[in-house]
Design an enzyme around this catalytic site. Structure first.
Site, PDB file in Angstrom:
ATOM      1  N   GLY A 139      39.807  39.663  31.891  1.00 27.31           N
ATOM      2  CA  GLY A 139      40.379  39.567  33.221  1.00 27.31           C
ATOM      3  C   GLY A 139      39.676  40.467  34.208  1.00 27.31           C
ATOM      4  CG  HIS A 140      38.621  41.492  38.559  1.00 31.69           C
ATOM      5  ND1 HIS A 140      37.416  42.139  38.477  1.00 31.69           N
ATOM      6  CD2 HIS A 140      39.085  41.718  39.813  1.00 31.69           C
ATOM      7  CE1 HIS A 140      37.157  42.739  39.628  1.00 31.69           C
ATOM      8  NE2 HIS A 140      38.157  42.493  40.459  1.00 31.69           N
ATOM      9  CB  CYS A 176      56.951  30.546  44.228  1.00 38.13           C
ATOM     10  SG  CYS A 176      55.755  29.963  43.011  1.00 38.13           S
TER      11      CYS A 176
END
Length: 726
Positions: A522-523, A403
């Site tokens: 997903g990818h 983050c």
């Protein structure tokens, strides 16, 4: 995670953090090999240097002075570090099996796991005695004993070799310096100090007598019970602590590998390769040199490091190996407990006051190699001609991962459009942890999260990212339902693409499945560096818990410590302690599903603490509820090491933006590093809930019973739009 311009095509796995492997990691950091990834596997984040252990037992060194920080070494070498014990090898599939069910692939493996002085054949040893090796477990047991040792401490040491005698003298000295009267007894089944020449043995025996340490030879221990040693044909003898240093035993799992062994140790040739498998090397005490049989001693591991480093590289480059010829004789410097030592080489032995100082200088020089690492390579600098603003945009240090790599809250608020109002099936839109959608008769929450890798272990990174993404679903009071994965792999060969993707998806699926969700697609893509993301959905059975609804007087409860941004930034710079990072990763990989189950029935509002820092997420609740908040700075839990690093000026790259955005809303006189951590971006952070004061005892008791924590850190106030720090 440091991007690489070259595809990784070979995996080199170092099993164990022994002296050879520590030096190999240092050399690798100074001279990496394009196309090869280095992995270090160790049960612990640090490894004790055996040469300084007697000094540490005696109190001459602090524990951290004798510890090799494997976390820092791995970062310096840009290596993957896996903190888990090895338990087996599948040589046909070329996979290393780890405790906990995980296995990893290798092209070339090296084993440097040392020995154990455990005595499985001696009844009661495992339950009532402490082996001197592995060193990490012994050091903790010894320090624990010192806190409660009686005035007349009775210590038994099983094993009359050099190591046993050194430990006995160190133990006696430490107890004397703490005002106790030690009664130390060494038990040896045969003759003590057989590995020494006669003069050196005589000098040591004389010193044992001077220190009133009893040496019992030719005795057989039949059993150990609680604080009691049982000898054949004698009455049991009572002791307060029983230690084992009798000989060198190989780790039992090596016997199941199919490798050729000698007395349990891996037989290797002059090139340090297993005589059975050319893709497996071994060094240190766990190896037996077929071409030059030697006793177990750390000096051989240290001097084998350079040929091992060369031969590992040669093995993945298709080049020839170098020969390692261990010397027949070497200088032994034997500690005598206090700051004295005996020196012996061959048949010569002597004891002089300066010898301990000489030994101390040699040991500290070795440790400096592994603690004072060369400066890490600076980031590439922009070309001489470049556009205005590029230096400012790059910032003063490398971009953080997790983050810490998010965009700032001010930029997001300026760029994102207003919440949608034209669709009636969207109940909660932008600004909350997740959107709430009406899907027929059901209410579904949906959120997405994506992390730039900060960890060189793809499986651990996947686990952290999955927990991080699920945080939004848990914070909304929803039950996780499904997930889509979005994965970008760094440059890899095709076989390693498959291997990495398998590790990532297996780790992620384990987390999602435990939470009740399935990964349904997903990818994937190839890119410059590893990044992982998940779009997660959940189902709301009763009500979605948003940011609105807090009431003045509500308690604020937090379920994980803060400080991840500072610790991860420090780890990237080689400034964090390995033990602190290991504890941090335990927190990052702890899911919050069970915590949410306890909080949801009582929480008026809830969020997960992530990139905007604790202060930012508290203010999100306060603003959405039209109220303010007060926090008690000293009640906020911190990850170990975070406060010291913040005091030293370590910051995540997102910290300045977060602080600047919130500073005008802060009230109070508290400042300093603890207050700075309020703006520290969190990854896989805890849940933050506002709930009535009346339910606090029930909630906290429920969290404790489930093995979790819940810290009351403040309350909601009627001072709209302000955060008071007290």
């Amino acid at each position: 995670m440091t991007p690489t311009a070259w595809p990784v095509t070979r995996e080199i796995v170092l099993v164990g953090g022994g002296h050879s492997h520590a030096l190999v990691a240092r050399m690798w950091g100074m001279r990496p090999l394009a196309g090869a990834r280095l992995t270090l596997v160790s049960p612990n984040p640090t490894a004790a240097y055996s040469g300084m252990l007697p000094g540490a037992i005696a109190g001459h060194y602090q524990q951290d002075e004798i510890e090799i920080d494997l976390v820092r070494l791995a970062r310096f070498a840009n290596a993957r570090l896996i903190l888990a014990p090895a338990i087996g090898i599948d040589r046909a599939e070329k996979r290393l099996h780890l405790a906990g069910g995980r296995s990893i692939s290798y092209d070339i493996m090296s084993i440097d796991i040392g020995i154990t002085t455990d005595m499985p054949a001696l009844a009661g040893f495992a339950d009532h005695a402490v082996p001197v090796k592995p060193l990490e477990g012994f050091a903790a047991a010894w320090e624990g004993f010192l806190t409660q040792a009686p005035n007349s401490a009775r210590i038994a040491l099983i094993g009359g070799g050099i190591a046993g005698v050194e430990v006995a003298m160190a133990v006696a000295h430490r107890l004397r310096t703490t005002g106790r009267k030690p009664e130390v007894t060494i038990f040896e089944r045969a003759q003590a100090l057989q590995e020494l020449p006669p003069r050196a043995a005589r000098l040591l025996r004389q010193d044992l007598r001077t220190q009133n340490i009893t040496l019992r030879e030719g005795v057989e221990i039949t059993e150990i019970t609680a604080q009691m040693i049982h000898l054949r044909d004698e009455s049991p003898l009572p002791f307060d602590l029983i230690l084992g240093a009798a000989g060198a035993r190989a780790h039992p799992w090596l016997a199941e590998t199919g490798l050729a062994l000698k007395d349990g140790f891996i037989r290797v040739g002059a090139d340090l390769r297993s005589v059975t498998d050319p893709d497996i090397f071994a060094t240190g005490d766990c190896a037996h040199f077929d071409h030059a049989s030697r006793s177990k001693a750390g000096v051989y591991a240290v001097r084998a490091a350079k040929p091992l480093f060369h031969n590992l590289r040669a093995a993945v480059m298709g080049r020839s190996s170098r020969i390692y010829q261990p010397q027949r004789h070497y200088l032994k410097l034997i500690s005598l407990g206090d700051k004295r030592a005996i020196a012996t080489r061959g048949r010569v032995a002597a004891s002089f006051p300066f010898l301990w100082m000489w030994k101390d200088q040699i040991d500290r020089k070795f440790m400096r190699q592994l603690t004072q690492l060369p400066e890490m390579a600076a980031r590439p600098q922009p070309p001489q001609e470049h556009a205005l603003g590029i230096i400012e945009a790059m910032g003063p240090k490398p971009q953080c991962g997790g983050c810490g790599a998010k965009l700032g809250q001010a930029a997001l608020e300026a760029a994102l459009p207003p919440p949608p109002t034209h669709r009636k099936d969207i109940e909660i839109g932008r600004g909350d942890d997740a959107a709430v959608l009406h899907m027929g008769g059901a209410r579904q929450v949906i959120s997405t999260d994506h992390l730039r890798a900060f960890c060189n272990d793809p499986a651990v990174m996947a686990r952290i990212t999955a927990i991080h993404a699920l945080g939004d679903i848990w914070a909304m009071g929803a039950a996780p339902q499904s997930a889509l994965a979005m994965i970008t792999l760094p440059p890899l060969s095709e076989p390693l693409q498959s291997a990495w993707l398998t590790e990532i998806m297996s780790a992620a699926a384990e987390v999602m499945s435990a939470a009740g969700a399935d990964i349904i697609g997903g990818h994937s893509a190839a890119g410059a560096e590893l990044s992982i993301g998940f779009t997660v959905t959940g189902l709301v059975a009763d009500r979605a818990i948003g940011l609105t609804g807090a009431q003045a007087g509500d308690a604020l409860i937090l379920t994980k410590p803060i400080g991840t941004g500072v610790l991860l930034a420090a780890e990237m710079q080689g400034l964090a302690k390995g033990g602190d990072i290991a504890r941090l990763y335990q927190g990052l990989t702890t899911p919050q599903g069970a915590v949410a189950d306890i909080l949801v029935p009582h929480a008026r509002t809830m969020t997960d603490v992530t990139g905007f820092g604790l202060a930012g997420h508290i203010m999100n609740i306060a603003r959405a509820s039209g109220l303010g908040a007060q926090i008690w700075l000293d009640q906020i839990p911190l990850y170990q090491g975070a406060l010291d690093l913040a005091a030293a000026g370590v910051q995540s790259t997102l910290y300045p933006q977060t602080r600047a955005h919130l500073l005008g809303q802060i009230r109070g006189t508290r400042s300093g590093p603890r207050a700075d951590l309020l703006f520290d971006p969190q990854t896989a952070g805890g849940l933050l809930a506002a709930l009535p004061q009346t339910v606090l005892p029930e909630v906290q008791a429920g969290l404790r019973a489930a093995g979790h924590n819940g810290w009351v850190i403040g309350k909601i106030t009627d001072q709209t739009g302000t955060l008071e720090i007290s």
